[in-house]
Design a protein around this motif. Structure first.
Motif, mmCIF file in Angstrom:
data_model
loop_
_atom_site.group_PDB
_atom_site.id
_atom_site.type_symbol
_atom_site.label_atom_id
_atom_site.label_comp_id
_atom_site.label_asym_id
_atom_site.label_seq_id
_atom_site.Cartn_x
_atom_site.Cartn_y
_atom_site.Cartn_z
ATOM 1 N N CYS A 55 2.697 -5.719 -6.279
ATOM 2 C CA CYS A 55 1.241 -4.554 -4.778
ATOM 3 C C CYS A 55 0.326 -4.153 -6.147
ATOM 4 N N PRO A 56 -0.985 -4.610 -5.949
ATOM 5 C CA PRO A 56 -1.970 -4.893 -7.094
ATOM 6 C C PRO A 56 -2.484 -2.643 -6.789
ATOM 7 N N SER A 57 -3.051 -2.410 -8.196
ATOM 8 C CA SER A 57 -3.879 -1.398 -7.930
ATOM 9 C C SER A 57 -4.334 -1.090 -6.927
ATOM 10 N N MET A 58 -4.243 -0.040 -6.207
ATOM 11 C CA MET A 58 -5.483 0.662 -4.989
ATOM 12 C C MET A 58 -6.001 1.816 -4.593
ATOM 13 N N GLY A 59 -6.639 2.186 -3.783
ATOM 14 C CA GLY A 59 -7.032 3.638 -3.781
ATOM 15 C C GLY A 59 -7.723 4.055 -5.118
ATOM 16 N N ASP A 60 -6.736 5.095 -5.281
ATOM 17 C CA ASP A 60 -7.856 5.759 -7.176
ATOM 18 C C ASP A 60 -5.659 5.227 -7.726
ATOM 19 N N GLU A 61 -5.956 3.828 -8.039
ATOM 20 C CA GLU A 61 -4.731 3.896 -8.920
ATOM 21 C C GLU A 61 -3.387 4.602 -8.309
ATOM 22 N N VAL A 62 -2.960 3.436 -6.929
ATOM 23 C CA VAL A 62 -1.868 3.867 -6.411
ATOM 24 C C VAL A 62 -1.698 2.617 -5.645
ATOM 25 N N LEU A 63 -0.303 2.553 -5.040
ATOM 26 C CA LEU A 63 0.088 0.976 -4.001
ATOM 27 C C LEU A 63 -0.758 1.882 -2.762
ATOM 28 N N GLU A 64 -1.074 -0.170 -2.823
ATOM 29 C CA GLU A 64 -1.696 0.068 -1.439
ATOM 30 C C GLU A 64 -1.331 0.932 0.071
ATOM 31 N N GLU A 65 -1.857 1.721 0.982
ATOM 32 C CA GLU A 65 -0.832 2.556 1.035
ATOM 33 C C GLU A 65 -0.752 2.600 2.398
ATOM 34 N N ASP A 66 -1.363 1.360 2.975
ATOM 35 C CA ASP A 66 -0.804 1.227 4.711
ATOM 36 C C ASP A 66 -0.054 0.827 4.932
ATOM 37 N N GLU A 67 0.474 -0.642 3.823
ATOM 38 C CA GLU A 67 1.738 -1.621 4.316
ATOM 39 C C GLU A 67 3.116 -1.143 3.552
ATOM 40 N N PHE A 68 1.763 -1.250 1.919
ATOM 41 C CA PHE A 68 2.722 -1.521 0.699
ATOM 42 C C PHE A 68 4.008 -0.374 0.588
ATOM 43 N N GLU A 69 3.067 1.074 0.580
ATOM 44 C CA GLU A 69 2.999 2.184 0.106
ATOM 45 C C GLU A 69 4.719 2.808 1.082
ATOM 46 N N PRO A 70 4.573 2.744 2.058
ATOM 47 C CA PRO A 70 5.392 3.132 3.668
ATOM 48 C C PRO A 70 7.126 2.251 3.218
ATOM 49 N N PHE A 71 6.433 0.826 3.286
ATOM 50 C CA PHE A 71 7.531 0.014 2.602
ATOM 51 C C PHE A 71 8.842 0.351 1.595
ATOM 52 N N PHE A 72 7.802 0.798 0.358
ATOM 53 C CA PHE A 72 8.334 1.145 -0.800
ATOM 54 C C PHE A 72 9.308 2.037 -0.829
ATOM 55 N N SER A 73 8.248 3.146 -0.138
ATOM 56 C CA SER A 73 9.009 4.366 -0.329
ATOM 57 C C SER A 73 10.320 4.378 1.325
ATOM 58 N N LYS A 74 10.758 3.434 1.593
ATOM 59 C CA LYS A 74 11.550 3.173 2.749
ATOM 60 C C LYS A 74 13.017 2.912 1.208
ATOM 61 N N ILE A 75 12.914 1.633 0.835
ATOM 62 C CA ILE A 75 13.653 1.052 0.790
ATOM 63 C C ILE A 75 14.117 1.661 -0.982
ATOM 64 N N GLU A 76 12.743 2.722 -2.014
ATOM 65 C CA GLU A 76 13.832 2.659 -3.125
ATOM 66 C C GLU A 76 14.812 3.564 -2.919
ATOM 67 N N GLY A 77 15.228 4.126 -2.203
ATOM 68 C CA GLY A 77 17.028 5.631 -2.438
ATOM 69 C C GLY A 77 17.721 4.485 -2.005
ATOM 70 N N GLY A 78 17.096 3.111 -1.877
ATOM 71 C CA GLY A 78 18.295 2.201 -2.304
ATOM 72 C C GLY A 78 18.478 0.972 -3.219
ATOM 73 N N LEU A 79 17.627 1.463 -4.645
ATOM 74 C CA LEU A 79 17.451 0.786 -5.498
ATOM 75 C C LEU A 79 18.049 0.576 -6.629
ATOM 76 N N ALA A 80 19.217 1.424 -6.513
ATOM 77 C CA ALA A 80 19.928 2.508 -7.642
ATOM 78 C C ALA A 80 20.705 1.133 -7.748
ATOM 79 N N GLY A 81 20.777 1.185 -9.458
ATOM 80 C CA GLY A 81 21.611 -0.132 -9.207
ATOM 81 C C GLY A 81 21.095 -1.909 -9.581
ATOM 82 N N LYS A 82 19.984 -1.541 -8.668
ATOM 83 C CA LYS A 82 18.904 -2.576 -8.036
ATOM 84 C C LYS A 82 19.038 -3.751 -9.205
ATOM 85 N N LYS A 83 18.499 -4.942 -9.939
ATOM 86 C CA LYS A 83 17.566 -5.549 -10.910
ATOM 87 C C LYS A 83 16.373 -6.235 -9.938
#
Ligand SMILES: Cc1cc2nc3c(=O)[nH]c(=O)nc-3n(C[C@H](O)[C@H](O)[C@H](O)COP(=O)(O)O)c2cc1C
Length: 138
Positions: A55-83
């Motif tokens: 994901c590129p740097s968007m907004g003011d030094e943040v992840l793109e807010e309409d699609e990528f941020e919602p996607f990543f916040s949904k998935i991040e809780g399951g990333l423990a131990g993943k490469k």
């Protein structure tokens, strides 16, 4: 299990990084699937052993807010131990979005590869390919 590359890109720079990283992984014999974030399958976490998120740097030094941020916040809780590898393009900043994103991903318990890969505007394809090659051995 395969590696999934999931990216968001507005003007194609992060997409070009995704393609070169795919080539690098593929050249090491890794099985790779690439998705733009709007077409990522819902059961990603169960079906891949390695993840590269772009994901590129968007907004003011943040992840793109309409699609990528919602996607990543949904998935991040399951990333423990993943490469996980992180990558993205930026314009005029200093890479702060990547530093924050890496810290956030480490806090989720993921095994984050190197420092992430950032490229200013259009990427150096050879650098991205070699990032992919190294990630294949991670
Ligand atoms: C709305 C918007 C906000 C941006 N914000 C930043 C920023 O905060 N820092 C930065 O370094 N670049 C910023 N950029 C530049 C993009 O990160 C840069 O053009 C990047 O190459 C875009 O990647 P893409 O082609 O994958 O969309 C911004 C670009 C846009 C369109």
């Amino acid at each position: 299990m395969a590696t999934a590359i999931i990216y968001w890109s507005g003007t194609g720079n992060t997409e070009a990084m995704a393609q070169a990283i795919e080539e690098g992984l593929g050249s090491k014999g890794a099985e790779v699937e690439v998705f733009s974030v709007d077409e990522a399958p819902g059961d990603l976490l169960d079906n891949y052993e390695r993840f590269a998120f772009g994901c590129p740097s968007m907004g003011d030094e943040v992840l793109e807010e309409d699609e990528f941020e919602p996607f990543f916040s949904k998935i991040e809780g399951g990333l423990a131990g993943k490469k996980v590898a992180l990558f993205g393009s930026y314009g005029w900043g200093n890479g702060e979005w990547m530093d924050d994103w890496r810290a956030r991903t480490e806090a989720a318990g993921a095994l984050v590869f190197e420092e992430g890969l950032i490229q200013q505007e259009a990427p150096d394809a050879a650098l991205c390919r070699s990032f992919g090659e190294r990630f294949a051995d991670f």
